[in-house]
Design a protein around this motif. Structure first.
Motif, PDB file in Angstrom:
ATOM      1  N   ARG A   1       0.837  -1.205   0.000  1.00 11.96           N
ATOM      2  CA  ARG A   1       0.000   0.000   0.000  1.00 11.96           C
ATOM      3  C   ARG A   1       0.874   1.258   0.000  1.00 11.96           C
ATOM      4  O   ARG A   1       0.584   2.238  -0.687  1.00 11.96           O
ATOM      5  CB  ARG A   1      -0.947  -0.003   1.196  1.00 11.96           C
TER       6      ARG A   1
ATOM      7  N   TYR B   1       3.998   1.587  -1.187  1.00 12.82           N
ATOM      8  CA  TYR B   1       4.598   1.768  -2.514  1.00 12.82           C
ATOM      9  C   TYR B   1       3.603   2.388  -3.489  1.00 12.82           C
ATOM     10  O   TYR B   1       3.960   3.236  -4.303  1.00 12.82           O
ATOM     11  CB  TYR B   1       5.109   0.439  -3.069  1.00 12.82           C
ATOM     12  N   GLU B   2       2.348   1.969  -3.388  1.00 13.92           N
ATOM     13  CA  GLU B   2       1.322   2.532  -4.266  1.00 13.92           C
ATOM     14  C   GLU B   2       1.042   3.996  -3.898  1.00 13.92           C
ATOM     15  O   GLU B   2       0.951   4.864  -4.764  1.00 13.92           O
ATOM     16  CB  GLU B   2       0.049   1.698  -4.174  1.00 13.92           C
ATOM     17  N   ARG B   3       0.932   4.254  -2.607  1.00 16.48           N
ATOM     18  CA  ARG B   3       0.597   5.600  -2.139  1.00 16.48           C
ATOM     19  C   ARG B   3       1.655   6.622  -2.535  1.00 16.48           C
ATOM     20  O   ARG B   3       1.329   7.748  -2.947  1.00 16.48           O
ATOM     21  CB  ARG B   3       0.417   5.600  -0.618  1.00 16.48           C
TER      22      ARG B   3
ATOM     23  N   ILE C   1       4.912   2.352  -7.298  1.00 17.13           N
ATOM     24  CA  ILE C   1       4.189   1.515  -8.266  1.00 17.13           C
ATOM     25  C   ILE C   1       2.927   2.280  -8.652  1.00 17.13           C
ATOM     26  O   ILE C   1       2.419   3.088  -7.867  1.00 17.13           O
ATOM     27  CB  ILE C   1       3.831   0.104  -7.713  1.00 17.13           C
TER      28      ILE C   1
ATOM     29  N   ARG D   1      -1.039   3.087  -9.508  1.00 15.85           N
ATOM     30  CA  ARG D   1      -2.288   2.706  -8.838  1.00 15.85           C
ATOM     31  C   ARG D   1      -2.748   1.353  -9.360  1.00 15.85           C
ATOM     32  O   ARG D   1      -2.740   1.108 -10.565  1.00 15.85           O
ATOM     33  CB  ARG D   1      -3.381   3.732  -9.106  1.00 15.85           C
ATOM     34  N   VAL D   2      -3.125   0.492  -8.434  1.00 14.53           N
ATOM     35  CA  VAL D   2      -3.563  -0.859  -8.787  1.00 14.53           C
ATOM     36  C   VAL D   2      -5.079  -0.837  -8.949  1.00 14.53           C
ATOM     37  O   VAL D   2      -5.795  -0.249  -8.121  1.00 14.53           O
ATOM     38  CB  VAL D   2      -3.143  -1.862  -7.694  1.00 14.53           C
TER      39      VAL D   2
ATOM     40  N   ARG E   1      -7.744  -4.708  -4.135  1.00  8.49           N
ATOM     41  CA  ARG E   1      -6.720  -4.530  -5.166  1.00  8.49           C
ATOM     42  C   ARG E   1      -6.538  -5.829  -5.948  1.00  8.49           C
ATOM     43  O   ARG E   1      -6.429  -6.899  -5.370  1.00  8.49           O
ATOM     44  CB  ARG E   1      -5.394  -4.114  -4.533  1.00  8.49           C
TER      45      ARG E   1
ATOM     46  N   TYR F   1      -3.942  -7.148  -8.694  1.00  4.59           N
ATOM     47  CA  TYR F   1      -2.670  -6.889  -9.376  1.00  4.59           C
ATOM     48  C   TYR F   1      -2.603  -7.630 -10.706  1.00  4.59           C
ATOM     49  O   TYR F   1      -2.799  -8.834 -10.770  1.00  4.59           O
ATOM     50  CB  TYR F   1      -1.496  -7.327  -8.487  1.00  4.59           C
TER      51      TYR F   1
ATOM     52  N   ASP G   1       1.466  -4.857 -13.030  1.00  6.55           N
ATOM     53  CA  ASP G   1       1.606  -4.381 -11.653  1.00  6.55           C
ATOM     54  C   ASP G   1       2.656  -5.201 -10.912  1.00  6.55           C
ATOM     55  O   ASP G   1       3.497  -4.658 -10.181  1.00  6.55           O
ATOM     56  CB  ASP G   1       0.278  -4.471 -10.890  1.00  6.55           C
TER      57      ASP G   1
END
Length: 137
Positions: free
Chosen positions: A18, A20-22, A26, A28-29, A37, A39, A43
């Motif tokens: 989460r 890494y996405e925020r 990476i 947005r998944v 989520r 992937y 992703d």
């Protein structure tokens, strides 16, 4: 692939995924209708890249910059290459430092092995700093 599966496969916590996405390491998944989520292979490739870079000691900020460059498209090939070259330089410096540390440890081990065999600990004359360090241990 669901977050739990990705987390288990790569031995990282869901919180780390989460994060890494925020922060943009990476993209947005996509989520299912229920908000979970999901992937894709792309992703997962991004996750693998982040893990590789982080394991190599690359700061998160640099990983984020690389991810941003990737998302900007093919016009960023040179910038991505330059960033990876910078990462490589850092890794090579770490390897050199570790190699010197390993050589020092190998030397110490050899001196202790000789001391065990002979009953006397002897340091090479050109290792006076080494000897002082040993006396402090």
């Amino acid at each position: 692939m669901m977050m739990k599966e990705v987390s288990e496969k790569y031995h990282i916590s869901p919180d780390t995924l989460r994060y890494y996405e925020r922060v943009g390491a990476i993209p947005r998944v996509n989520r299912t209708k229920s908000g979970i989520r999901d992937y894709t292979e792309q992703d997962i490739g991004c996750v693998e890249n982040v893990i590789c870079m982080r394991n190599a000691g690359v700061p998160v900020e640099m990983v984020i910059e690389y991810a941003k460059l990737c998302q900007q498209g093919d016009d960023t090939f040179a910038a991505r290459r330059d960033l990876l070259k910078q990462v490589r330089r850092g890794i090579l410096q770490q390897i050199e430092k570790r190699q010197k540390e390993l050589e020092r440890l190998e030397y110490k081990i050899s001196r202790y092995e000789a001391a065990i065999a002979t009953g006397k600990l002897v340091w090479d004359s050109d290792c006076s700093a080494q000897h002082m360090t040993e006396n402090q241990e």
